[in-house]
Write an enzyme that holds these catalytic residues in place. Sequence first.
Site, PDB file in Angstrom:
ATOM      1  N   GLY A  31       1.025  -1.176  -0.094  1.00 25.87           N
ATOM      2  CA  GLY A  31       0.081  -0.056  -0.050  1.00 25.87           C
ATOM      3  C   GLY A  31       0.912   1.483   0.061  1.00 25.87           C
ATOM      4  O   GLY A  31       1.981   1.352  -0.366  1.00 25.87           O
ATOM      5  N   LEU A  33       0.417   3.672  -1.987  1.00 26.04           N
ATOM      6  CA  LEU A  33       0.810   3.450  -3.594  1.00 26.04           C
ATOM      7  C   LEU A  33       1.353   4.853  -4.154  1.00 26.04           C
ATOM      8  O   LEU A  33       0.741   5.875  -3.813  1.00 26.04           O
ATOM      9  CB  LEU A  33      -0.496   2.886  -4.174  1.00 26.04           C
ATOM     10  N   HIS A  34       2.379   4.756  -5.002  1.00 25.47           N
ATOM     11  CA  HIS A  34       2.904   6.021  -5.713  1.00 25.47           C
ATOM     12  C   HIS A  34       3.028   5.719  -7.022  1.00 25.47           C
ATOM     13  O   HIS A  34       2.553   4.504  -7.485  1.00 25.47           O
ATOM     14  CB  HIS A  34       4.228   6.403  -4.874  1.00 25.47           C
ATOM     15  N   GLY A  36       5.552   4.636  -8.676  1.00 18.60           N
ATOM     16  CA  GLY A  36       6.361   3.318  -8.763  1.00 18.60           C
ATOM     17  C   GLY A  36       5.272   2.155  -8.971  1.00 18.60           C
ATOM     18  O   GLY A  36       5.368   1.490  -9.850  1.00 18.60           O
ATOM     19  N   HIS A  37       4.306   2.235  -7.894  1.00 13.87           N
ATOM     20  CA  HIS A  37       3.419   0.924  -8.013  1.00 13.87           C
ATOM     21  C   HIS A  37       2.443   1.042  -9.351  1.00 13.87           C
ATOM     22  O   HIS A  37       2.144   0.190  -9.938  1.00 13.87           O
ATOM     23  CB  HIS A  37       2.524   1.082  -7.051  1.00 13.87           C
ATOM     24  N   LYS A 149      14.089  -0.808  -7.940  1.00 13.87           N
ATOM     25  CA  LYS A 149      14.349  -0.313  -6.881  1.00 13.87           C
ATOM     26  C   LYS A 149      14.815  -1.091  -5.744  1.00 13.87           C
ATOM     27  O   LYS A 149      15.813  -1.036  -5.173  1.00 13.87           O
ATOM     28  CB  LYS A 149      13.434   0.832  -6.513  1.00 13.87           C
ATOM     29  N   GLN A 153      15.605  -7.539  -3.258  1.00 11.62           N
ATOM     30  CA  GLN A 153      14.185  -8.345  -3.297  1.00 11.62           C
ATOM     31  C   GLN A 153      13.570  -9.118  -4.439  1.00 11.62           C
ATOM     32  O   GLN A 153      13.299 -10.302  -4.612  1.00 11.62           O
ATOM     33  CB  GLN A 153      12.983  -6.994  -2.599  1.00 11.62           C
ATOM     34  N   VAL A 176      10.983   4.380 -10.740  1.00 13.99           N
ATOM     35  CA  VAL A 176      10.524   5.559 -11.120  1.00 13.99           C
ATOM     36  C   VAL A 176      10.988   6.547 -10.142  1.00 13.99           C
ATOM     37  O   VAL A 176      11.022   6.244  -8.993  1.00 13.99           O
ATOM     38  CB  VAL A 176       8.937   5.361 -11.064  1.00 13.99           C
ATOM     39  N   SER A 186       7.565   4.632  -0.723  1.00 12.48           N
ATOM     40  CA  SER A 186       6.607   5.047   0.398  1.00 12.48           C
ATOM     41  C   SER A 186       6.987   5.721   1.418  1.00 12.48           C
ATOM     42  O   SER A 186       6.314   6.371   2.458  1.00 12.48           O
ATOM     43  CB  SER A 186       5.859   3.704   0.791  1.00 12.48           C
TER      44      SER A 186
HETATM   45  O1  PAF Z   1       8.189  -4.496  -2.176  1.00  9.87           O
HETATM   46  C1  PAF Z   1       7.189  -4.616  -1.056  1.00  9.87           C
HETATM   47  O2  PAF Z   1       6.145  -3.756  -1.028  1.00  9.87           O
HETATM   48  C2  PAF Z   1       6.975  -5.821  -0.234  1.00  9.87           C
HETATM   49  O3  PAF Z   1       8.332  -6.261   0.170  1.00  9.87           O
HETATM   50  C3  PAF Z   1       6.012  -6.845  -0.801  1.00  9.87           C
HETATM   51  C4  PAF Z   1       6.846  -7.583  -2.318  1.00  9.87           C
HETATM   52  C5  PAF Z   1       4.793  -6.628  -1.300  1.00  9.87           C
HETATM   53  C6  PAF Z   1       5.910  -8.054   0.143  1.00  9.87           C
HETATM   54  O4  PAF Z   1       5.274  -7.797   1.186  1.00  9.87           O
END
Ligand code: PAF
Length: 285
Positions: A31, A33-34, A36-37, A149, A153, A176, A186
């Site tokens: 959540g 959200l910006h 990038g999302h 970014k 991960q 972004v 965020s």
């Molecule tokens: O990048 C994120 O926002 C989190 O690490 C993810 C991939 C949603 C897992 O909780």
Amino acid sequence: MKIIKTIKSLRVFVSAARNAARTIGFVPTMGALHRGHISLIERSGKHGDFVVVSIFVNPTQFGPKEDLAKYPRPLRNDLRICEDHGVDVVFVPDAEEMYREEELTWVNVDKISEPLCGRFRPGHFRGVATVCAKLFNIVQPDVAYFGQKDAQQLAVIKRMAADLNFPLKVISCPTVRETDGLALSSRNRYLSPQQRKDATCIHRSLRTAHEMIEAGRTNPKTIVAKIRKIITAAKSLSSIDYISIVDADTLRDVSRITGKVLIAIAARFGSTRLIDNLTVDCRAR
Ligand code: PAF
């Protein structure tokens, strides 16, 4: 747009789309959200997917002294963003839905979880890999979209998906940035005006590093020293967790910059920890 809170209803809803021969695209988020999302959501939409977004602030990826309690949760605004960008389903489980009982099963991705952020956030990637494995099993997407970014991960998830034979494609999307280069996050909203201004030094230092490599510098120590000099000049910097130049695939330190490398930085401004990175492919020169 459908908003779903339970795993059971999510499965029913997504399997109807799958039976209608739709490709299921998945954007996992926490959540706040910006843009990038939004770029990930748009990428999924452009691909013609049935777009599923999850919004879940995953407790298992936060350390005991981290910002789980204060992590922003502007749900109403997030839902509006999803609606405006053509999302089909938003999955918003609560913690009890995702972790019904004490979790005894964890997903550990060895080696690539260990360096960089792994050294400073013990257990973080175990939490990320575990929740992503759970979400992949719940949503069963054909394609999952992640931002570059969070390069480590992304590497962890790609490896986890390959090692555990998840039948999906993990797509990496470009970082972004604000117009002054700061990578969207965020957590940027925690920054004071001075910290926000100073934080641009991270991207500036990455650009300088890139230019040095383009100019033929191959010693990572020289480049790390230059990055450090640029970042430590920022008044509101509290500390640097790491400045590393690693092999882009294995995330192991390199002694010479030759192949495809990832330059990765984590630094704190006040108590806000920011990360950013740049990939340089010397083979393309
Ligand atoms: O990048 C994120 O926002 C989190 O690490 C993810 C991939 C949603 C897992 O909780």
